[in-house]
Design a protein around this motif. Structure first.
Motif, PDB file in Angstrom:
ATOM      1  N   GLU A  42       0.758  -1.047  -0.031  1.00 46.56           N
ATOM      2  CA  GLU A  42      -0.061  -0.197   0.022  1.00 46.56           C
ATOM      3  C   GLU A  42       0.797   1.358  -0.240  1.00 46.56           C
ATOM      4  O   GLU A  42       0.783   2.152  -0.743  1.00 46.56           O
ATOM      5  N   GLN A  43       1.958   1.252   0.785  1.00 50.62           N
ATOM      6  CA  GLN A  43       2.812   2.365   0.921  1.00 50.62           C
ATOM      7  C   GLN A  43       3.508   2.638  -0.455  1.00 50.62           C
ATOM      8  O   GLN A  43       3.827   3.580  -1.077  1.00 50.62           O
ATOM      9  N   LEU A  44       4.064   1.667  -1.065  1.00 55.86           N
ATOM     10  CA  LEU A  44       4.631   1.581  -2.505  1.00 55.86           C
ATOM     11  C   LEU A  44       3.539   1.920  -3.599  1.00 55.86           C
ATOM     12  O   LEU A  44       4.187   3.006  -4.335  1.00 55.86           O
ATOM     13  N   ARG A  45       2.463   1.768  -3.481  1.00 52.42           N
ATOM     14  CA  ARG A  45       1.401   2.174  -4.504  1.00 52.42           C
ATOM     15  C   ARG A  45       1.261   3.706  -4.317  1.00 52.42           C
ATOM     16  O   ARG A  45       1.033   4.440  -5.449  1.00 52.42           O
ATOM     17  N   LYS A 109       4.900  -6.247  16.361  1.00 50.47           N
ATOM     18  CA  LYS A 109       4.792  -6.245  15.087  1.00 50.47           C
ATOM     19  C   LYS A 109       3.136  -5.857  14.531  1.00 50.47           C
ATOM     20  O   LYS A 109       2.944  -5.430  13.565  1.00 50.47           O
ATOM     21  N   SER A 110       2.147  -6.464  15.412  1.00 51.49           N
ATOM     22  CA  SER A 110       0.782  -6.016  14.952  1.00 51.49           C
ATOM     23  C   SER A 110       0.313  -4.496  15.045  1.00 51.49           C
ATOM     24  O   SER A 110      -0.096  -3.882  14.440  1.00 51.49           O
ATOM     25  N   SER A 111       1.077  -3.940  16.298  1.00 53.39           N
ATOM     26  CA  SER A 111       1.206  -2.515  16.260  1.00 53.39           C
ATOM     27  C   SER A 111       1.661  -1.628  15.123  1.00 53.39           C
ATOM     28  O   SER A 111       1.052  -0.725  14.448  1.00 53.39           O
ATOM     29  N   SER A 112       2.761  -2.308  14.705  1.00 50.50           N
ATOM     30  CA  SER A 112       3.553  -1.585  13.525  1.00 50.50           C
ATOM     31  C   SER A 112       2.734  -1.627  12.200  1.00 50.50           C
ATOM     32  O   SER A 112       2.664  -1.000  11.447  1.00 50.50           O
ATOM     33  N   VAL A 113       2.193  -2.958  11.996  1.00 50.71           N
ATOM     34  CA  VAL A 113       1.275  -3.197  10.867  1.00 50.71           C
ATOM     35  C   VAL A 113      -0.002  -2.153  10.675  1.00 50.71           C
ATOM     36  O   VAL A 113      -0.232  -1.620   9.690  1.00 50.71           O
ATOM     37  N   LYS A 114      -0.586  -2.014  11.935  1.00 49.86           N
ATOM     38  CA  LYS A 114      -1.676  -1.288  11.915  1.00 49.86           C
ATOM     39  C   LYS A 114      -1.516   0.082  11.548  1.00 49.86           C
ATOM     40  O   LYS A 114      -2.039   0.932  11.005  1.00 49.86           O
ATOM     41  N   SER A 115      -0.382   0.797  12.227  1.00 48.48           N
ATOM     42  CA  SER A 115       0.300   2.045  12.178  1.00 48.48           C
ATOM     43  C   SER A 115       0.412   2.321  10.530  1.00 48.48           C
ATOM     44  O   SER A 115       0.209   3.345   9.791  1.00 48.48           O
ATOM     45  N   SER A 116       1.079   1.301   9.932  1.00 48.80           N
ATOM     46  CA  SER A 116       1.573   1.441   8.666  1.00 48.80           C
ATOM     47  C   SER A 116       0.315   1.510   7.638  1.00 48.80           C
ATOM     48  O   SER A 116       0.385   2.232   6.800  1.00 48.80           O
ATOM     49  N   ALA A 120      -0.839   4.464   5.203  1.00 47.02           N
ATOM     50  CA  ALA A 120      -0.643   4.304   3.769  1.00 47.02           C
ATOM     51  C   ALA A 120      -2.300   4.479   3.181  1.00 47.02           C
ATOM     52  O   ALA A 120      -2.316   4.936   2.252  1.00 47.02           O
ATOM     53  N   SER A 121      -3.323   4.129   4.025  1.00 51.29           N
ATOM     54  CA  SER A 121      -4.816   4.468   3.461  1.00 51.29           C
ATOM     55  C   SER A 121      -5.093   5.706   3.345  1.00 51.29           C
ATOM     56  O   SER A 121      -5.676   6.379   2.455  1.00 51.29           O
TER      57      SER A 121
END
Length: 212
Positions: A42-45, A109-116, A120-121
């Motif tokens: 998502e960040q890459l797009r 990791k769960s917290s990092s994924v939610k933040s990223s 991105a959204s």
């Protein structure tokens, strides 16, 4: 004979429990990595979209096309990689290590994924200036000058800090790509969406009076 069978049964049960635990941890790790990959994609797009807009603006302003554009635009999505099959280890040591290390890593990791994912959204949801200008022209029944387009977009999006010079450059770029039509009336220049090319002639006298 009975005692030997009992020991064999106990050992088998231990290995079954170990393999089951390893399999569960492997599955959770795959889910975590897949979530990380999705967030990065998502960040890459979003970055590729912003890069395309910036390159378009640079070309419109007369700048050279960056040599790295092709490499950036062709960056492939990160493929999913299958995790290796779990290997049965020593039941006691492996179980103890999993208890000490697994929970903290999973939570972090769960917290990092939610933040990223949230970042991105948010980036992907913000429309580009090119899309805003083209959409505005498509909604108009009469030609609009760069100043008029800037005023309308500034009122609709006060947080964007839109400048007339950038809007004019973007409009000229849309004209070059046949996404818009340019009409010059006296010393004033007006723009319409490409689908409305036939309309400027009828609206000409009114625009001349406004320009005068």
């Amino acid at each position: 004979m009975t005692e030997s069978q009992t020991r064999t049964t106990e050992l088998t049960s231990q290995y079954i429990a170990q393999v089951t635990g390893d399999l569960e941890r492997n599955t959770k790790e795959q889910d975590r990595i897949a979530a990380d990959i999705e967030a990065l994609q998502e960040q890459l797009r979003a970055l590729q979209h912003d890069h395309a807009v910036l390159v378009t603006m640079q070309e419109a302003l007369g700048g050279a096309r960056p040599a790295a554009e092709a490499d950036t635009a062709a960056v492939p999505a990160v493929p999913h990689q299958a995790s290796p099959a779990p290997r049965p280890g020593k039941p006691k040591k492996a179980a103890a290590g999993a208890k000490k290390t697994a929970p903290p890593k999973a939570a972090a990791k769960s917290s990092s994924v939610k933040s990223s994912s949230a970042k991105a959204s948010k980036t992907a949801a913000k429309p580009s200036l090119v899309d805003l200008i083209r959409g505005h022209l498509e909604q108009q029944s009469e030609p609009r000058s760069a100043a008029e387009v800037t005023t309308a977009l500034t009122q609709a999006h006060p947080d964007r800090g839109i400048k007339t010079t950038v809007v004019r450059t973007t409009l000229e770029n849309l004209v070059a790509k046949s996404h818009a039509h340019r009409t010059k009336q006296g010393s004033s220049v007006f723009y319409t969406a490409s689908a409305a090319v036939a309309e400027p002639a009828a609206a000409g006298p009114q625009q001349e009076a406004a320009a005068g």
